[in-house]
Design a protein around this motif. Structure first.
Motif, mmCIF file in Angstrom:
data_model
loop_
_atom_site.group_PDB
_atom_site.id
_atom_site.type_symbol
_atom_site.label_atom_id
_atom_site.label_comp_id
_atom_site.label_asym_id
_atom_site.label_seq_id
_atom_site.Cartn_x
_atom_site.Cartn_y
_atom_site.Cartn_z
ATOM 1 N N LEU A 56 8.690 -28.711 -3.494
ATOM 2 C CA LEU A 56 8.226 -27.608 -4.417
ATOM 3 C C LEU A 56 7.943 -27.172 -5.223
ATOM 4 O O LEU A 56 8.137 -25.783 -5.586
ATOM 5 C CB LEU A 56 6.394 -27.203 -3.985
ATOM 6 C CG LEU A 56 5.644 -28.627 -2.938
ATOM 7 C CD1 LEU A 56 4.625 -27.672 -2.209
ATOM 8 C CD2 LEU A 56 5.394 -29.487 -3.840
ATOM 9 N N ASP A 57 9.457 -26.376 -4.725
ATOM 10 C CA ASP A 57 10.948 -25.334 -4.860
ATOM 11 C C ASP A 57 9.964 -23.917 -5.099
ATOM 12 O O ASP A 57 9.831 -23.213 -5.503
ATOM 13 C CB ASP A 57 11.067 -26.062 -6.673
ATOM 14 C CG ASP A 57 11.577 -24.489 -7.486
ATOM 15 O OD1 ASP A 57 12.984 -24.557 -6.372
ATOM 16 O OD2 ASP A 57 11.841 -24.793 -8.115
ATOM 17 N N ILE A 58 9.277 -23.880 -3.609
ATOM 18 C CA ILE A 58 9.214 -22.206 -3.386
ATOM 19 C C ILE A 58 9.917 -21.460 -2.228
ATOM 20 O O ILE A 58 11.113 -22.240 -2.016
ATOM 21 C CB ILE A 58 7.477 -22.778 -2.503
ATOM 22 C CG1 ILE A 58 5.942 -23.223 -3.036
ATOM 23 C CG2 ILE A 58 7.056 -21.047 -2.227
ATOM 24 C CD1 ILE A 58 4.878 -24.068 -2.334
ATOM 25 N N GLU A 59 9.818 -20.474 -2.550
ATOM 26 C CA GLU A 59 11.558 -19.731 -1.764
ATOM 27 C C GLU A 59 11.085 -19.963 -0.698
ATOM 28 O O GLU A 59 9.107 -20.288 -0.036
ATOM 29 C CB GLU A 59 11.024 -18.484 -2.124
ATOM 30 C CG GLU A 59 11.573 -18.134 -3.402
ATOM 31 C CD GLU A 59 11.388 -16.441 -3.878
ATOM 32 O OE1 GLU A 59 12.154 -16.065 -2.685
ATOM 33 O OE2 GLU A 59 11.273 -16.540 -5.371
ATOM 34 N N ARG A 60 11.758 -19.818 0.234
ATOM 35 C CA ARG A 60 11.415 -19.726 2.421
ATOM 36 C C ARG A 60 12.202 -18.783 2.879
ATOM 37 O O ARG A 60 12.746 -18.331 1.976
ATOM 38 C CB ARG A 60 11.799 -22.005 1.918
ATOM 39 C CG ARG A 60 11.516 -22.820 1.592
ATOM 40 C CD ARG A 60 12.375 -23.774 1.454
ATOM 41 N NE ARG A 60 13.715 -23.938 1.279
ATOM 42 C CZ ARG A 60 13.659 -24.217 0.125
ATOM 43 N NH1 ARG A 60 12.706 -23.670 -1.051
ATOM 44 N NH2 ARG A 60 15.812 -23.956 -0.502
ATOM 45 N N ALA A 61 11.857 -18.703 4.047
ATOM 46 C CA ALA A 61 12.308 -17.898 4.489
ATOM 47 C C ALA A 61 12.392 -17.880 5.792
ATOM 48 O O ALA A 61 11.189 -18.134 6.894
ATOM 49 C CB ALA A 61 11.689 -16.258 3.571
ATOM 50 N N LEU A 62 13.078 -17.524 6.056
ATOM 51 C CA LEU A 62 13.193 -17.168 7.964
ATOM 52 C C LEU A 62 13.369 -15.922 8.944
ATOM 53 O O LEU A 62 14.285 -15.238 7.916
ATOM 54 C CB LEU A 62 14.546 -18.546 8.509
ATOM 55 C CG LEU A 62 14.159 -19.956 8.552
ATOM 56 C CD1 LEU A 62 16.030 -20.404 8.474
ATOM 57 C CD2 LEU A 62 13.304 -20.607 9.137
ATOM 58 N N VAL A 63 12.757 -15.922 9.561
ATOM 59 C CA VAL A 63 12.194 -14.375 10.180
ATOM 60 C C VAL A 63 12.474 -14.521 11.781
ATOM 61 O O VAL A 63 11.440 -15.341 12.457
ATOM 62 C CB VAL A 63 11.136 -13.658 9.806
ATOM 63 C CG1 VAL A 63 10.996 -12.515 9.881
ATOM 64 C CG2 VAL A 63 11.146 -13.524 8.750
ATOM 65 N N SER A 64 13.885 -13.955 12.153
ATOM 66 C CA SER A 64 13.389 -13.939 13.840
ATOM 67 C C SER A 64 12.760 -13.180 14.506
ATOM 68 O O SER A 64 11.959 -11.449 13.880
ATOM 69 C CB SER A 64 14.808 -13.234 14.150
ATOM 70 O OG SER A 64 15.326 -11.896 13.896
ATOM 71 N N ARG A 65 12.407 -12.602 15.534
ATOM 72 C CA ARG A 65 11.413 -11.783 16.491
ATOM 73 C C ARG A 65 12.029 -10.533 16.392
ATOM 74 O O ARG A 65 11.086 -9.708 16.491
ATOM 75 C CB ARG A 65 11.228 -12.659 17.429
ATOM 76 C CG ARG A 65 10.311 -13.837 17.904
ATOM 77 C CD ARG A 65 9.113 -13.722 17.527
ATOM 78 N NE ARG A 65 7.884 -14.429 17.181
ATOM 79 C CZ ARG A 65 7.525 -15.180 16.082
ATOM 80 N NH1 ARG A 65 6.625 -13.995 15.332
ATOM 81 N NH2 ARG A 65 6.413 -15.499 16.530
#
Length: 166
Positions: free
Chosen positions: A92-101
Motif C-alpha cells: 500500500l506504499d505506507i511507511e513502515r517502522a520497526l521499534v525495539s523495546r
C-alpha cells in the motif's frame, strides 16, 4: 518520516498477541484517536490481515509501526504476522517502522531493565484517557492481560511520534 507528513502524520501501531492484536492510532505524534484489542477467531493469518485492512481503510495511516522482534522471544505466529503486516504496508506504499523495546525505554526515560508494567504505567501518565484501563501488575502465575497489548502498541507509536514532534 518526511517533513510533509509531520503535522498530519497518522500512526497505526499494532502488537500481535495470542488471541488477536492490540492497536492504537496516534495523530500528530501525541493525539490518541483510537485504541483497542481486536480478537481473532481463527488461527489463520488471513483474518489478521482483513482486520488490519479495515483499520487501515478507516484511519488512512501514513505509517504502520510494529515491534522489532529480532533477537526476542516473540512467538512464531506473532513474528509471522508482523512480517505479513510489513509486506501489506509495503504493497500500500505506507511507511513502515520497526521499534525495539530498548528504543521505547530510552524515549520514555526508563532504565534498560524496566518491566512491561513500568512502561505501561509511564504510557498511562502520558495518555490519561487510558489510565482507567491500566491492568494491575501481573503475578508470576497469571497470564498477561490483553489490555497490555494496547499499551505495548502505544509505546511503539510514541517512539515514532516523538520524531514527528521534534
Amino acid at each position: 518520516m518526511t517533513s510533509q507528513h509531520h503535522s498530519h502524520a497518522r500512526i497505526l501501531a499494532i502488537d500481535p498477541c495470542t488471541r488477536g492484536f492490540g492497536f492504537v492510532v496516534l495523530e500528530g505524534g501525541n493525539h490518541l484517536l483510537d485504541w483497542g484489542v481486536a480478537r481473532l477467531y481463527s488461527k489463520n493469518d488471513e483474518e489478521f490481515l482483513v482486520r488490519v485492512d479495515a483499520l487501515t481503510n478507516r484511519y488512512k495511516p501514513t505509517a504502520i509501526v510494529v515491534e522489532d522482534v529480532a533477537g526476542t522471544r516473540k512467538g512464531e505466529r506473532a513474528t509471522r504476522r508482523i512480517n505479513d503486516l510489513l509486506g501489506y504496508a509495503a504493497l500500500l506504499d505506507i511507511e513502515r517502522a520497526l521499534v525495539s523495546r530498548g528504543e521505547v525505554r530510552v524515549i520514555l526515560g526508563l532504565p534498560y531493565d524496566a518491566t512491561k508494567y513500568e512502561v505501561a504505567r509511564t504510557i498511562a501518565k502520558l495518555f490519561p484517557e487510558l489510565a482507567a484501563t491500566l491492568p494491575p501488575p501481573r503475578k508470576p502465575w497469571q497470564s498477561e492481560d490483553e489490555r497490555m497489548n494496547v499499551y505495548d502498541a502505544l509505546s511503539l507509536a510514541v517512539v515514532i511520534g516523538s520524531s514527528i514532534a521534534e
